[in-house]
Design a protein around this motif. Structure first.
Motif, PDB file in Angstrom:
ATOM      1  N   SER A 115     -13.471  21.951  22.867  1.00  0.00           N
ATOM      2  CA  SER A 115     -13.682  22.240  21.445  1.00  0.00           C
ATOM      3  C   SER A 115     -13.560  20.966  20.611  1.00  0.00           C
ATOM      4  O   SER A 115     -14.248  20.815  19.593  1.00  0.00           O
ATOM      5  CB  SER A 115     -12.678  23.296  20.958  1.00  0.00           C
ATOM      6  OG  SER A 115     -11.387  22.757  20.815  1.00  0.00           O
ATOM      7  N   ALA A 119     -16.455  19.567  18.097  1.00  0.00           N
ATOM      8  CA  ALA A 119     -16.154  19.276  16.694  1.00  0.00           C
ATOM      9  C   ALA A 119     -16.352  17.809  16.373  1.00  0.00           C
ATOM     10  O   ALA A 119     -16.788  17.454  15.259  1.00  0.00           O
ATOM     11  CB  ALA A 119     -14.714  19.696  16.386  1.00  0.00           C
ATOM     12  N   LYS A 130     -11.963  20.539   6.122  1.00  0.00           N
ATOM     13  CA  LYS A 130     -11.786  21.729   6.959  1.00  0.00           C
ATOM     14  C   LYS A 130     -11.971  21.380   8.434  1.00  0.00           C
ATOM     15  O   LYS A 130     -11.169  21.792   9.291  1.00  0.00           O
ATOM     16  CB  LYS A 130     -12.775  22.810   6.534  1.00  0.00           C
ATOM     17  CG  LYS A 130     -12.674  24.112   7.330  1.00  0.00           C
ATOM     18  CD  LYS A 130     -13.676  25.137   6.807  1.00  0.00           C
ATOM     19  CE  LYS A 130     -13.612  26.428   7.603  1.00  0.00           C
ATOM     20  NZ  LYS A 130     -14.597  27.428   7.086  1.00  0.00           N
ATOM     21  N   HIS A 134      -9.213  21.301  11.662  1.00  0.00           N
ATOM     22  CA  HIS A 134      -9.512  21.955  12.942  1.00  0.00           C
ATOM     23  C   HIS A 134      -9.308  20.972  14.099  1.00  0.00           C
ATOM     24  O   HIS A 134      -8.717  21.332  15.144  1.00  0.00           O
ATOM     25  CB  HIS A 134     -10.949  22.470  12.948  1.00  0.00           C
ATOM     26  CG  HIS A 134     -11.437  22.911  14.296  1.00  0.00           C
ATOM     27  ND1 HIS A 134     -11.046  24.098  14.881  1.00  0.00           N
ATOM     28  CD2 HIS A 134     -12.252  22.297  15.200  1.00  0.00           C
ATOM     29  CE1 HIS A 134     -11.615  24.210  16.078  1.00  0.00           C
ATOM     30  NE2 HIS A 134     -12.354  23.130  16.290  1.00  0.00           N
ATOM     31  N   CYS A 138      -5.547  20.166  17.199  1.00  0.00           N
ATOM     32  CA  CYS A 138      -5.687  20.377  18.646  1.00  0.00           C
ATOM     33  C   CYS A 138      -4.615  19.662  19.459  1.00  0.00           C
ATOM     34  O   CYS A 138      -4.301  20.080  20.582  1.00  0.00           O
ATOM     35  CB  CYS A 138      -7.076  19.938  19.095  1.00  0.00           C
ATOM     36  SG  CYS A 138      -8.398  21.014  18.479  1.00  0.00           S
ATOM     37  N   SER A 208      -2.384  28.374   9.032  1.00  0.00           N
ATOM     38  CA  SER A 208      -3.702  28.974   8.808  1.00  0.00           C
ATOM     39  C   SER A 208      -3.727  29.626   7.438  1.00  0.00           C
ATOM     40  O   SER A 208      -2.684  30.037   6.906  1.00  0.00           O
ATOM     41  CB  SER A 208      -4.037  30.011   9.887  1.00  0.00           C
ATOM     42  OG  SER A 208      -3.165  31.119   9.797  1.00  0.00           O
ATOM     43  N   ASN A 213      -8.610  30.249   8.942  1.00  0.00           N
ATOM     44  CA  ASN A 213      -8.967  28.860   9.185  1.00  0.00           C
ATOM     45  C   ASN A 213      -7.714  28.034   9.460  1.00  0.00           C
ATOM     46  O   ASN A 213      -6.667  28.240   8.837  1.00  0.00           O
ATOM     47  CB  ASN A 213      -9.689  28.272   7.968  1.00  0.00           C
ATOM     48  CG  ASN A 213     -10.978  28.993   7.658  1.00  0.00           C
ATOM     49  OD1 ASN A 213     -11.833  29.144   8.524  1.00  0.00           O
ATOM     50  ND2 ASN A 213     -11.123  29.446   6.424  1.00  0.00           N
ATOM     51  N   THR A 214      -7.820  27.101  10.377  1.00  0.00           N
ATOM     52  CA  THR A 214      -6.701  26.218  10.679  1.00  0.00           C
ATOM     53  C   THR A 214      -6.478  25.246   9.527  1.00  0.00           C
ATOM     54  O   THR A 214      -7.423  24.645   9.011  1.00  0.00           O
ATOM     55  CB  THR A 214      -6.956  25.437  11.979  1.00  0.00           C
ATOM     56  OG1 THR A 214      -7.086  26.371  13.053  1.00  0.00           O
ATOM     57  CG2 THR A 214      -5.819  24.480  12.278  1.00  0.00           C
TER      58      THR A 214
END
Length: 470
Positions: A115, A119, A130, A134, A138, A208, A213-214
């Motif tokens: 992911s 991204a 945003k 995200h 991670c 969140s 949304n993170t």
């Protein structure tokens, strides 16, 4: 071992007589504390040695967040992008390879790495706050998978929990504001029951919004989120485990003779955090202060050395406690003859700053000018910028001058506004330095000033020798 058992027991004793709902501690481990397999193993040993620790908050592995920020800022060069992705994979695979059962979490970690790659490619075309949140989240998502498995392999009954299910924030990506009521309710519903049965491993720094949304709390937000979590579960204590044994009179890398501080008040520690002491995020102590949660700061590398207690009341309150250094400062000077004996000028200035969500740290004024400093609070790093739109509005009122490459030096202590004579000692020590701005009087706990970053460490060294080593 004996040193740490004393610490653990001291935490337990400190909770007696308090009305904490949760009779357990929250332990937060920073990036260097989970940097590799050996570091994570030390964390697991600390948790094993204190049965009161039921909630563990982990940062990303050391260096990971910086790599993720680079990808989030957009890497158009495909070769460089792949190089960063390979570095991320290597950091985590080296730890996975040393687990007894890497396959149990390898799939989850590699899904997150995939992911990140997706991204990062998107960010190479167009960045956004945003997408940045995200991506940078991670690191914590991966480290907690690995840490929880390592703990299970040491026969610790541990479970990984996604803190985004509890730590609710607004949608101000990069520096999200926590929604305290929602966090408290979700924590009581979801976290506390788990902690009563197992050791829960979760993430710092991230949350969140209502849309799922993170979000992130900004760089350094792992400490803050740990304190928010400790507050929400009404913990008996909060442990911050880092790479140094407590809080020092200044950064030992700058002044080698800096000494550890066994005990410090919330007020002093808050000043140190606000003025750049790297050991704590500036907002960390606020939730702990609200609920009188004692905070312990120690080294995960050397837990037997003890550390620093942060409490409301301390036995000793010296005039000089510590020196803090905060760089990446931006000073904005506004000048206008219209300020002279005028009403409402500063109100207009701060209305513009508020409109553009610009936070002011320090401010000094004269008859026709005002100087103020900005500080970096989001995940972008570097010196803060005055947005062009804000500058244009300010220029309708006055001239605007911007100066960067500055550092803030803060002398932290007690009853400074009521003490005589010490200012001469301080400023005579600094007579060879060009001080760009001086702030004093608003707080009895600090005297601070700006100077060029090229001489900032020299100023710290001279002050430390004069005030703390004699």
């Amino acid at each position: 071992m004996l040193g740490y058992l004393f610490v653990a027991n001291y935490f337990l004793l400190g909770s007696l007589g308090r009305n904490a709902v949760s009779a357990f501690n929250v332990a937060k481990f920073g990036g260097t504390s989970v940097a590799n397999f050996e570091a994570m193993s030390r964390c697991a040993a600390i948790i094993e040695n204190n049965p009161n620790t039921k909630l563990v908050v982990s940062s990303a592995c050391s260096g990971v967040t910086n790599l993720l920020v680079e990808l989030a800022n957009g890497v158009a060069d495909q070769a460089r992008r792949q190089e960063v992705l390979n570095q991320l994979a290597q950091i985590h695979n080296e730890i996975l390879d040393q687990l007894a059962d890497p396959l149990s979490v390898e799939k989850e970690v590699h899904i997150i790495l995939d992911s990140v790659a997706t991204a990062a490619e998107a960010a190479s075309y167009q960045t956004s706050t945003k997408l940045t949140d995200h991506l940078v989240a991670c690191g914590e998502l991966m480290s907690t998978h690995i840490l929880a498995q390592l703990m299970r392999e040491r026969d610790i009954d541990a479970v990984r929990f996604d803190i985004r299910d509890v730590l609710r924030t607004d949608s101000n990506f990069g520096k999200a504001e926590p929604q305290l009521d929602a966090i408290a309710q979700l924590a009581q519903d979801k976290l506390v029951p788990l902690c009563q049965q197992q050791v829960v491993v979760t993430q710092g720094f991230i949350g969140s919004d209502e849309e799922g949304n993170t979000t992130t709390l900004g760089r350094g937000g792992s400490d803050y989120s740990a304190a928010l979590i400790a507050e929400s579960v009404q913990a008996a204590g909060l442990e911050i485990w880092t790479d140094v044994p407590g809080i020092y009179t200044t950064d030992p890398r700058i002044a080698p003779k800096a000494s550890p501080i066994p005990e410090i008040s919330f007020s002093e520690a808050s000043e140190m955090a606000n003025f750049g002491a790297k050991i704590l995020h500036p907002s960390t102590l606020v939730p702990a202060l609200r609920h009188d949660i004692p905070v312990f700061v120690g080294s995960s590398k050397e837990p037997e050395k003890g550390g620093t207690w942060i409490r409301h009341q301390v036995e000793s309150s010296p005039l000089f406690r510590a020196l803090a250094l905060r760089c990446n400062q931006t000073m904005v000077t506004l000048r206008s003859a219209n300020m002279f004996h005028a009403y409402g000028f500063l109100a207009k200035v701060f209305e513009i700053l508020a409109k553009h969500k610009i936070s002011v740290d320090l401010i000094t004024t004269s008859e026709i000018s005002v100087s103020l400093t900005l500080d970096q609070t989001d995940t972008s790093g570097g010196a803060p910028e005055l947005p062009q739109a804000a500058r244009e509005e300010l220029e309708e009122l006055c001239t605007v001058e911007i100066e960067q490459n500055l550092c803030l030096v803060a002398l932290i202590g007690n009853n400074m506004s009521e003490s005589k004579g010490y200012a001469k000692q301080v400023f005579s020590t600094l007579e060879d330095f060009n001080l760009r701005m001086i702030c004093y009087g608003a707080s009895p706990h600090n005297l601070c000033f700006l100077l060029h970053e090229s001489v900032s460490k020299s100023a710290i060294q001279k002050l430390h020798r004069e005030l703390f080593e004699n």
